[in-house]
Motif scaffolding. Structure first.
Motif, PDB file in Angstrom:
ATOM      1  N   PRO A  37      -7.092  -0.160  -5.894  1.00  0.00           N
ATOM      2  CA  PRO A  37      -6.967   1.035  -5.052  1.00  0.00           C
ATOM      3  C   PRO A  37      -7.258   2.294  -5.870  1.00  0.00           C
ATOM      4  CG  PRO A  37      -5.065  -0.419  -4.803  1.00  0.00           C
ATOM      5  CD  PRO A  37      -5.833  -0.924  -5.971  1.00  0.00           C
ATOM      6  N   VAL A  38      -7.930   3.253  -5.253  1.00  0.00           N
ATOM      7  CA  VAL A  38      -8.341   4.465  -5.959  1.00  0.00           C
ATOM      8  C   VAL A  38      -8.071   5.679  -5.081  1.00  0.00           C
ATOM      9  CG1 VAL A  38     -10.299   5.753  -6.906  1.00  0.00           C
ATOM     10  CG2 VAL A  38     -10.124   3.282  -7.302  1.00  0.00           C
ATOM     11  N   ARG A  39      -7.432   6.706  -5.669  1.00  0.00           N
ATOM     12  CA  ARG A  39      -7.389   8.013  -5.022  1.00  0.00           C
ATOM     13  C   ARG A  39      -8.569   8.802  -5.580  1.00  0.00           C
ATOM     14  NH1 ARG A  39      -1.968  10.565  -5.388  1.00  0.00           N
ATOM     15  NH2 ARG A  39      -1.630   9.591  -3.350  1.00  0.00           N
ATOM     16  N   LEU A  40      -9.524   9.088  -4.719  1.00  0.00           N
ATOM     17  CA  LEU A  40     -10.794   9.667  -5.149  1.00  0.00           C
ATOM     18  C   LEU A  40     -10.635  11.151  -5.463  1.00  0.00           C
ATOM     19  CD1 LEU A  40     -13.842   9.143  -5.533  1.00  0.00           C
ATOM     20  CD2 LEU A  40     -14.148   9.736  -3.118  1.00  0.00           C
ATOM     21  N   GLU A  41     -11.119  11.550  -6.646  1.00  0.00           N
ATOM     22  CA  GLU A  41     -11.118  12.962  -7.034  1.00  0.00           C
ATOM     23  C   GLU A  41     -12.531  13.529  -7.127  1.00  0.00           C
ATOM     24  OE1 GLU A  41      -8.961  13.181 -10.682  1.00  0.00           O
ATOM     25  OE2 GLU A  41      -7.023  12.699  -9.753  1.00  0.00           O
ATOM     26  N   LYS A  42     -13.436  12.799  -7.794  1.00  0.00           N
ATOM     27  CA  LYS A  42     -14.802  13.281  -7.958  1.00  0.00           C
ATOM     28  C   LYS A  42     -15.779  12.114  -7.927  1.00  0.00           C
ATOM     29  CE  LYS A  42     -13.494  17.146 -11.002  1.00  0.00           C
ATOM     30  NZ  LYS A  42     -13.664  17.730 -12.360  1.00  0.00           N
ATOM     31  N   VAL A  43     -17.005  12.415  -7.520  1.00  0.00           N
ATOM     32  CA  VAL A  43     -18.134  11.507  -7.677  1.00  0.00           C
ATOM     33  C   VAL A  43     -19.185  12.250  -8.486  1.00  0.00           C
ATOM     34  CG1 VAL A  43     -20.009  10.270  -6.530  1.00  0.00           C
ATOM     35  CG2 VAL A  43     -17.714  10.215  -5.552  1.00  0.00           C
ATOM     36  N   GLY A  44     -19.581  11.683  -9.617  1.00  0.00           N
ATOM     37  CA  GLY A  44     -20.613  12.289 -10.455  1.00  0.00           C
ATOM     38  C   GLY A  44     -21.930  11.556 -10.312  1.00  0.00           C
ATOM     39  N   LEU A  45     -23.032  12.296 -10.259  1.00  0.00           N
ATOM     40  CA  LEU A  45     -24.381  11.734 -10.210  1.00  0.00           C
ATOM     41  C   LEU A  45     -25.182  12.268 -11.391  1.00  0.00           C
ATOM     42  CD1 LEU A  45     -25.227  12.254  -6.415  1.00  0.00           C
ATOM     43  CD2 LEU A  45     -23.911  10.403  -7.468  1.00  0.00           C
ATOM     44  N   ALA A  46     -26.058  11.443 -11.950  1.00  0.00           N
ATOM     45  CA  ALA A  46     -26.934  11.854 -13.048  1.00  0.00           C
ATOM     46  C   ALA A  46     -28.170  12.521 -12.452  1.00  0.00           C
ATOM     47  CB  ALA A  46     -27.324  10.660 -13.903  1.00  0.00           C
ATOM     48  N   LEU A  47     -28.195  13.850 -12.475  1.00  0.00           N
ATOM     49  CA  LEU A  47     -29.219  14.615 -11.763  1.00  0.00           C
ATOM     50  C   LEU A  47     -29.998  15.527 -12.712  1.00  0.00           C
ATOM     51  CD1 LEU A  47     -27.204  15.804  -8.616  1.00  0.00           C
ATOM     52  CD2 LEU A  47     -28.581  13.720  -8.866  1.00  0.00           C
ATOM     53  N   HIS A  48     -31.198  15.895 -12.264  1.00  0.00           N
ATOM     54  CA  HIS A  48     -31.974  16.962 -12.908  1.00  0.00           C
ATOM     55  C   HIS A  48     -32.469  17.913 -11.831  1.00  0.00           C
ATOM     56  CE1 HIS A  48     -34.493  19.263 -15.504  1.00  0.00           C
ATOM     57  NE2 HIS A  48     -35.594  18.875 -14.916  1.00  0.00           N
ATOM     58  N   ASN A  49     -32.225  19.178 -12.054  1.00  0.00           N
ATOM     59  CA  ASN A  49     -32.628  20.218 -11.110  1.00  0.00           C
ATOM     60  C   ASN A  49     -33.976  20.797 -11.531  1.00  0.00           C
ATOM     61  OD1 ASN A  49     -32.807  22.391  -9.351  1.00  0.00           O
ATOM     62  ND2 ASN A  49     -31.412  23.672 -10.561  1.00  0.00           N
ATOM     63  N   PHE A  50     -34.977  20.606 -10.678  1.00  0.00           N
ATOM     64  CA  PHE A  50     -36.305  21.159 -10.935  1.00  0.00           C
ATOM     65  C   PHE A  50     -36.519  22.501 -10.245  1.00  0.00           C
ATOM     66  CE2 PHE A  50     -36.948  16.700 -11.919  1.00  0.00           C
ATOM     67  CZ  PHE A  50     -37.752  16.752 -13.044  1.00  0.00           C
ATOM     68  N   GLY A  51     -35.557  22.946  -9.441  1.00  0.00           N
ATOM     69  CA  GLY A  51     -35.701  24.246  -8.790  1.00  0.00           C
ATOM     70  C   GLY A  51     -35.407  24.181  -7.305  1.00  0.00           C
ATOM     71  N   GLY A  52     -35.919  25.158  -6.579  1.00  0.00           N
ATOM     72  CA  GLY A  52     -35.647  25.271  -5.158  1.00  0.00           C
ATOM     73  C   GLY A  52     -34.322  25.974  -4.923  1.00  0.00           C
ATOM     74  N   GLU A  53     -33.875  25.955  -3.681  1.00  0.00           N
ATOM     75  CA  GLU A  53     -32.613  26.593  -3.339  1.00  0.00           C
ATOM     76  C   GLU A  53     -31.910  25.787  -2.262  1.00  0.00           C
ATOM     77  OE1 GLU A  53     -34.528  29.793  -0.152  1.00  0.00           O
ATOM     78  OE2 GLU A  53     -33.804  30.478  -2.102  1.00  0.00           O
ATOM     79  N   GLY A  54     -30.594  25.987  -2.152  1.00  0.00           N
ATOM     80  CA  GLY A  54     -29.807  25.267  -1.153  1.00  0.00           C
ATOM     81  C   GLY A  54     -28.541  24.696  -1.761  1.00  0.00           C
ATOM     82  N   ARG A  98       0.828  -1.211   0.000  1.00  0.00           N
ATOM     83  CA  ARG A  98       0.000   0.000   0.000  1.00  0.00           C
ATOM     84  C   ARG A  98       0.861   1.259   0.000  1.00  0.00           C
ATOM     85  NH1 ARG A  98      -3.104  -3.092   3.683  1.00  0.00           N
ATOM     86  NH2 ARG A  98      -2.419  -1.858   5.478  1.00  0.00           N
ATOM     87  N   ARG A  99       1.955   1.240   0.743  1.00  0.00           N
ATOM     88  CA  ARG A  99       2.817   2.417   0.808  1.00  0.00           C
ATOM     89  C   ARG A  99       3.540   2.661  -0.526  1.00  0.00           C
ATOM     90  NH1 ARG A  99       3.696   4.479   5.847  1.00  0.00           N
ATOM     91  NH2 ARG A  99       2.907   3.250   7.611  1.00  0.00           N
ATOM     92  N   ALA A 100       3.676   1.608  -1.320  1.00  0.00           N
ATOM     93  CA  ALA A 100       4.413   1.725  -2.581  1.00  0.00           C
ATOM     94  C   ALA A 100       3.513   2.091  -3.768  1.00  0.00           C
ATOM     95  CB  ALA A 100       5.135   0.405  -2.866  1.00  0.00           C
ATOM     96  N   PHE A 101       2.209   2.233  -3.538  1.00  0.00           N
ATOM     97  CA  PHE A 101       1.308   2.531  -4.645  1.00  0.00           C
ATOM     98  C   PHE A 101       1.694   3.833  -5.347  1.00  0.00           C
ATOM     99  CE2 PHE A 101      -2.379   0.128  -2.497  1.00  0.00           C
ATOM    100  CZ  PHE A 101      -2.037  -1.040  -3.175  1.00  0.00           C
TER     101      PHE A 101
END
Length: 602
Positions: A475-492, A409-412
């Motif tokens: 083994p993975v060094r995580l950079e991003k997680v993508g989700l298939a989304l649709h925004n219908f509105g609102g806030e936050g 693991r240390r040598a990855f």
């Protein structure tokens, strides 16, 4: 595909012995403070999931008992905006008929059709398959045509023990069923590869039910759902290992017809009302998109026509199905919602057709319990109890995930890019207008119904939390997680949490992404990738199972697209629970679309 249940895991940390920092999750919609960042180790927190034991691979065959009953007021609305120079427009519907089988009964009443404006001609007819077709013609079509077809449907699904003694191969098939034995353009039952596979799978089989469960189980285990596929025929599904409901139906029909078993293709409607099946470990929730669907009916000499839905991994159909049209394949079952017209070829603009399916459940009762069997396919398959002679299907064990020593693991060196996940979905599609215009010769054109449906879950709710498993082979060094989304509105704000696995369910929190303001996500029609950044976390994940979940603050209205079946992960790798519940005991029969972006080892 490594089952979550077969991997026992412990979480180790790097030599600084840092525990994962606390993460404030907001699945209940409470406000979340900006997360504190602890980055003392130059490699960050390294999480190692070590395979301690590998349990025997379990089948995912469930015997279900009980029943369903529903009364539904169903409405199909077709809104046509005609183009320039349209001289004649014809729209047809198929009126659903009564149907009775050992597992599913459909009763039709109170049929009503309204036209605005009224057509110049109306005609009712019955084709050679018994379909009742209503045709409306406008000789000089106006700019806008609105048609509403409604009917009351009373459905009953009875999942009691079925007994069949039909032999295999069938000794005789009556003349009236022989059309459902033949090869067609989409059901190539005479293709050498299909005939060879059917013969291999049914070798030594003595009963028709045994042949049916073997052939459909093979399709369930070897075809993954995609929408839309490049082709819809059986050979494409066999060679590519993917397809939509038409491919599942055509390949199942081809294998069965190649084995001498009559099969007919059914077109109808599925409704997006979920149903729960109680089983030993909680609740399994089955859900379909609301729209058009294709399945099959198989002929048994002692039972009659029996419905099966290979794409939905069930050997029955539920009370959420409305059976409409019958044929030898989906080229023939084209009359429901068929729009044809004449128009000069060089005329700019073609008609647009918007189709909407509405369903009012006036009554609904579900009483189903499932029991996991020790035989059957690796992927999910639900079946009523059948009293018949058959041989249980054997399952080959899956290879274990790799295990690394501390020195390894240390040598990855994370010098290879990684893009992984459930990646296939109809990106940027406006589901209100998905049809394609086809020329039928000269100045004649048509739009047929299609099977592209919007399958998505409203995941920014204060009442339910959703999580999707991710199983990493390297083994993975995580950079991003993508989700298939649709925004219908609102806030936050939105973010993604990553959890360790604990006994096949989300366990301790590991990391959280940066925040994404919902206003940054385009509200235009369709679904697309929204990436959540983990680069500042510097999180390294060892091979094993993890869970991702969408968190939120404020009041966003966001849907997460899902795919029928489990194209990437294990059967129980999509979970949900009430926000006030501790146990993720709810399992879903679909898989959310996600992608993991990062770096891995060569």
């Amino acid at each position: 595909m490594q089952t979550v249940e077969s991997v026992r895991k412990t979480v180790e940390h790097s030599d600084t012995a840092l525990a994962p920092r606390p993460i404030r999750r907001n699945a209940m919609g409470f406000a979340r403070k900006k997360k504190r960042r602890v980055m003392k180790n130059r490699l960050g927190v390294i999480l190692s999931l070590i395979l301690l034991t590998t349990a025997p691979v379990q089948a995912e065959n469930y015997t279900v008992r009980g029943g369903m009953g529903a009364e539904i007021r169903y409405e199909l609305r077709e809104t046509i905006t005609t183009g320039d120079g349209v001289r004649k427009a014809t729209l047809s519907f198929v009126t659903p008929r009564n149907f009775d089988s050992p597992t599913f009964r459909q009763e039709i009443r109170d049929v009503d059709v309204s036209f605005a404006p009224r057509p110049d001609e109306q005609k009712k007819s019955e084709d050679g398959r018994g379909n009742l077709i209503l045709t409306a013609v406008w000789n000089s079509p106006p700019g806008l045509i609105d048609v509403r077809f409604s009917v009351t449907v009373a459905n009953t699904t009875a999942l009691e023990t079925i007994e069949t003694k039909a032999p295999f191969p069938l000794t005789t098939v009556a003349r009236e069923f022989r059309d459902y034995l033949g090869a067609t353009e989409q059901v190539q039952s005479d293709h050498p590869r299909i005939r060879s596979l059917a013969g291999e799978l049914t070798k030594g089989v003595a009963t028709e039910f045994d042949a049916v469960q073997r052939l459909i189980s093979w399709v369930v285990d070897h075809v993954s759902y995609v929408s839309p596929p490049l082709q819809y025929d059986a050979v494409y599904a066999l060679e590519s290992g993917k397809g939509n409901c038409q491919n599942f139906s055509h390949l199942s029909a081809a294998l069965l017809r190649a084995s001498g078993i009559p099969v007919r293709i059914i077109n109808g409607i599925t409704l997006n009302r979920p149903l729960d099946v109680a089983w030993q470990q909680g609740v399994m929730t089955l859900k379909m998109g609301q729209g058009r669907h294709s399945w099959i009916e198989v002929w048994f000499p002692d039972l009659g026509w029996v419905p099966f839905d290979p794409q939905n991994s069930v050997l029955f159909v539920s009370s959420r199905f409305i059976r409409v049209e019958v044929g030898v394949d989906n080229n023939e079952t084209k009359n429901d919602g068929l729009l044809t017209w004449t128009q000069a070829r060089d005329t700019a603009g073609k008609p647009r057709l918007q189709e909407a399916v509405n369903a009012d459940f006036r009554k609904d009762e579900v009483r189903i319990r499932g029991e996991r069997e020790t035989y059957g396919p690796r992927n999910l398959l639900l079946s009523p109890s059948v009293r018949a002679s058959f041989q249980p299907l054997a399952i080959k064990p899956l290879p274990p995930l790799p295990v690394y020593t501390e020195a390894e693991r240390r040598a990855f060196r994370f010098d290879a890019p990684l893009l992984y996940g459930n990646l296939a979905f109809p990106e940027d599609v406006d589901f209100a207008f998905p049809r394609v215009t086809r020329s039928t010769g000269g100045d004649a054109f048509e739009m047929r119904r299609n099977f592209l449906v919007e399958t998505a879950e409203y995941v920014t709710t204060n009442l339910t939390q959703y999580a999707q498993v991710v199983i990493l082979q390297k083994p993975v060094r995580l950079e991003k997680v993508g989700l298939a989304l649709h925004n219908f509105g609102g806030e936050g704000s939105l973010w993604v949490d990553v959890f360790a696995d604990r006994d096949g369910k989300p366990g301790p929190p590991i990391a959280a992404s940066d925040l994404v303001n919902v206003e940054e996500i385009s509200p235009r029609p369709g679904y697309r990738w929204v990436d959540f950044d983990f680069s500042r976390e510097n999180t390294v994940l060892m091979p094993g199972a993890y869970w991702i979940a969408l968190g939120f603050s404020g009041s966003p209205i966001v849907n997460w697209f899902y795919t029928y079946g489990k194209p990437v992960g294990p059967v129980h790798g999509t979970r949900y629970k009430g926000v006030f519940q501790a146990d993720w005991s709810g399992a879903l029969n679909y898989e959310f679309n996600y992608r993991i972006v990062g770096r891995t080892v060569k």
